[in-house]
Design an enzyme around this catalytic site. Sequence first.
Site, mmCIF file in Angstrom:
data_model
loop_
_atom_site.group_PDB
_atom_site.id
_atom_site.type_symbol
_atom_site.label_atom_id
_atom_site.label_comp_id
_atom_site.label_asym_id
_atom_site.label_seq_id
_atom_site.Cartn_x
_atom_site.Cartn_y
_atom_site.Cartn_z
ATOM 1 N N TYR A 85 23.555 -4.768 -0.729
ATOM 2 C CA TYR A 85 22.683 -5.385 -1.582
ATOM 3 C C TYR A 85 21.381 -4.656 -1.700
ATOM 4 O O TYR A 85 21.087 -4.380 -2.948
ATOM 5 C CB TYR A 85 22.377 -6.744 -1.144
ATOM 6 N N PHE A 137 18.665 -0.131 -33.598
ATOM 7 C CA PHE A 137 20.008 -0.572 -33.374
ATOM 8 C C PHE A 137 19.984 -1.904 -32.992
ATOM 9 O O PHE A 137 19.050 -2.634 -32.711
ATOM 10 C CB PHE A 137 20.223 0.259 -32.002
ATOM 11 N N THR A 138 21.071 -2.739 -33.124
ATOM 12 C CA THR A 138 21.138 -4.105 -33.415
ATOM 13 C C THR A 138 20.382 -4.860 -32.131
ATOM 14 O O THR A 138 19.542 -5.616 -32.445
ATOM 15 C CB THR A 138 22.671 -4.745 -33.385
ATOM 16 N N ASP A 228 15.194 6.211 -26.851
ATOM 17 C CA ASP A 228 16.526 5.580 -26.424
ATOM 18 C C ASP A 228 17.507 6.672 -26.251
ATOM 19 O O ASP A 228 17.936 7.655 -27.365
ATOM 20 C CB ASP A 228 17.116 4.870 -27.799
ATOM 21 N N LYS A 271 27.602 4.709 -23.232
ATOM 22 C CA LYS A 271 27.701 5.847 -23.977
ATOM 23 C C LYS A 271 27.506 7.195 -23.059
ATOM 24 O O LYS A 271 28.548 7.887 -23.129
ATOM 25 C CB LYS A 271 26.769 5.625 -24.941
ATOM 26 N N ARG A 394 30.753 -1.622 -41.244
ATOM 27 C CA ARG A 394 29.250 -1.578 -41.056
ATOM 28 C C ARG A 394 28.704 -1.886 -42.417
ATOM 29 O O ARG A 394 28.167 -0.743 -43.120
ATOM 30 C CB ARG A 394 28.791 -0.352 -40.398
ATOM 31 N N PHE A 460 29.819 -11.161 -37.869
ATOM 32 C CA PHE A 460 30.820 -10.156 -37.858
ATOM 33 C C PHE A 460 31.720 -10.114 -36.795
ATOM 34 O O PHE A 460 32.939 -9.679 -36.778
ATOM 35 C CB PHE A 460 30.173 -8.709 -38.084
#
Length: 487
Positions: A85, A137-138, A228, A271, A394, A460
């Site tokens: 932990y 970005f969303t 990012d 990613k 998109r 979507f």
Amino acid sequence: MENNGMPVVKFFSGKKVPVELHKVRIVQKLHLKTIEERYKAISEAGYNTFLLNTSDIFLDMLTDSGTNAMSDNQLASMMQADDAYAGSQSFYRMESALRDVFGKHYVLPAHQGRAAENIISQAFISEGDAIPMNYHFTTTKAHMELNGGTIFEIYTDEALKIKSTNPFKGNIDLVKLNDLIAQYGPERIPFIRMEASTNLIGGQPFSMQNMRDVKAIAEKHGIILILDASLIGENAYFIKMRETGYSNMPVKEILREMCSLSDIVYFSSRKVSSTRGGGICTNNKDLYMKMRDLVPLYEGFLTYGGMSVREIEAMAVGLYETTDDTVISQSPSFIAFAVDEIDKLGIPVVTPAGALGCHIDAKSFLEHIPQSEYPAGALAAALFIASGCRGMERGTISSVRDENGKDVLADVELLRLAFPRRVFTLSQTMFLIDRVNWLYQHRKLIGGLRFVEEPPVLRFFLGRLEPVGDWPSKLIKKYKEDFGDSL
Ligand SMILES: *Cc1c(COP(=O)(O)O)cnc(C)c1O
């Protein structure tokens, strides 16, 4: 290019072809079903590619998120995961990899990229703040707005142009940045955000020079710069290939330079290192302390942050692989090959080729379909029927309705075909290109879509549609004429 260990070789004919600098040792069975079965599957999925079952899909090009192939070394590392932990050795191995690769001392783990965005947004954004960025970005936008911020996308005029030769469409417009700072004042701007390989505009990179210029402006006003880094490896690779002075520099060093210009670096590990997870890194202790206590609250103890220890191990190895020129160049060189071939066929596609995927311009592909009938969604459905390949819409379906219930038409209508790392072969890529070409020759047969079930938020993902008129039958009839019994 051929001398850098990049997987692009020149054939005797002069053609440049990406070759795989890896061999396949674990495989997963794929299904290439008949066109009737593909039609049945997309009808049952409400013409929404998100609702397909992968057992009906041939090439899954929906996203690169969590779908990159892992390496033998990543899988092997998972065996040494240390279940604890607190104080897990796995975490310290990942921390050491992040210090080495990003050059940042303080490391906070998070279960995904959006969790890192939640922590950053809660720690730094107050009601009424303005946040400049190259593009949103969303999940970034959602978290920043939830905390009372307003985002400003200050991209250059080239950014949204489909056909372009601009190598750095992800750059920030410096004049707009200065104007925004003058308008709001530095005290209302908690940070500037730069996204590597700007996802939603086609995986387009920014240049090191642009980042240096943004940093200089930020520093002058005492504003911090946040990177990012979810697609940092690809952005660094494009700097190497496209920016003067970087052609001989290893990707690892370019990546370090990008991080050194940033006060905070955060990432989605789905990613950047082909695993799950995410994290935040900085060298600034004050910034670290502002975020630190939010991690046990939302994610988990500081040495796991909501990730499994096995994924933490694989992430450490994956990070190093991201900085390996031959690994990081694989996906962009396949994308470049596909974009080049599609472009040569006269099919509208976003250029120059970027990271993440190939983006087809559905608005001009399907000129005869009005945006109110969702050309990008229609093209995604038609491509699935014609090939079993799954892309992502998109465009306007990914947008929302205004307060009067009217569709807000998207800036661009794109069909994104993602190329996760090390997943597809060149013959699969050539099959895709062939079927895209066939569809283009018969594009007039494709019709629009309309909603039959429309969720009020993020429609979507779960929305269901139907074709306007029976265009799928005409498409199938033509396919049988041209390909006979061939799948
Ligand atoms: C995917 C992504 C995120 C969000 O990461 P998740 O791990 O999916 O939560 C944030 N920023 C960018 C640029 C991304 O591509």
